[in-house]
Design an enzyme around this catalytic site. Structure first.
Site, short mmCIF file in Angstrom:
data_model
loop_
_atom_site.label_atom_id
_atom_site.label_comp_id
_atom_site.label_asym_id
_atom_site.label_seq_id
_atom_site.Cartn_x
_atom_site.Cartn_y
_atom_site.Cartn_z
N GLU A 47 -4.50 -0.29 -0.41
CA GLU A 47 -2.93 -0.05 -0.30
C GLU A 47 -2.57 0.34 1.92
O GLU A 47 -3.28 0.91 2.19
CB GLU A 47 -2.20 1.31 -1.03
CG GLU A 47 -0.85 1.45 -0.40
CD GLU A 47 -1.10 3.32 -1.11
OE1 GLU A 47 0.77 3.41 -0.78
OE2 GLU A 47 -1.72 4.19 -2.03
N GLU A 146 4.77 7.46 -6.56
CA GLU A 146 4.59 8.86 -5.65
C GLU A 146 5.65 9.08 -5.28
O GLU A 146 6.22 8.46 -3.72
CB GLU A 146 3.34 7.99 -4.95
CG GLU A 146 2.95 8.70 -4.04
CD GLU A 146 1.25 7.41 -3.55
OE1 GLU A 146 0.59 8.26 -3.35
OE2 GLU A 146 1.67 6.39 -3.09
#
Length: 176
Positions: A47, A146
């Protein structure tokens, strides 16, 4: 699926001066991890995290950098975890980036920019458009939320109920 983190530029180090060594180490570590994960039929995810707001020292910052590293690693069970919050901060142009990196994407995460709150909070991103665009690309994976909810968890998922209803779905995601 498991997130394999890239690490941080050491305190006091010049990013450009250590980039080559950090990339080499990250690639070696990713190959090792991918081979172990393959034995368990698992996928590793990398990520990019923005270094403008979230973590100035994080090594992996853009989808372009992640794609280049994934190509060098050369393992089919390693994919891109594309967090649209970080992608927007670093590069914007989300439609182009989603389309360009779609073959590499193994997971998507969302949060509104700049506040990192619910998708329906005021901000830069048009999530109904993004969700329809993902569908048009054929994305069938999960979308992880998130973000920092402004209230409790149930209240923080109210946007999802509204989105489903706008699409003619019940809150459980089943067709009416």
């Amino acid at each position: 699926r498991i997130h394999l983190m890239a690490g941080r530029v050491p305190l006091g180090a010049d990013r450009a001066a250590v980039a080559g060594e950090m990339e080499t180490t990250f690639i070696e570590n990713l190959r090792y991890a991918a081979d172990l994960l393959a034995q368990e039929d698992m996928m590793g995810l990398v990520e990019p995290i923005n270094n403008r707001i979230t973590d100035p020292r994080y090594f992996l910052n853009t989808p372009q950098q992640a794609a280049a590293i994934l190509e060098k690693v050369g393992r089919p069970n390693l994919k891109l975890q594309l967090d649209l919050f970080h992608c927007q901060i670093m590069d914007g142009n989300l439609s182009h980036n989603l389309e360009t990196y779609f073959p590499l994407i193994g997971h998507i995460q969302i949060a509104q920019v700049p506040g990192r709150h619910e998708p329906d909070s005021p901000g830069e991103l048009n999530f109904p458009y993004i969700f329809k665009f993902l569908e048009s690309l054929g994305y069938t994976g999960y979308v992880g939320c998130e973000y920092a909810p402004k209230g409790d968890t149930l209240e923080g998922l109210g946007w999802l109920r509204s989105y489903w209803e706008s699409r003619g779905l019940q809150h459980g995601g089943t067709s009416k």
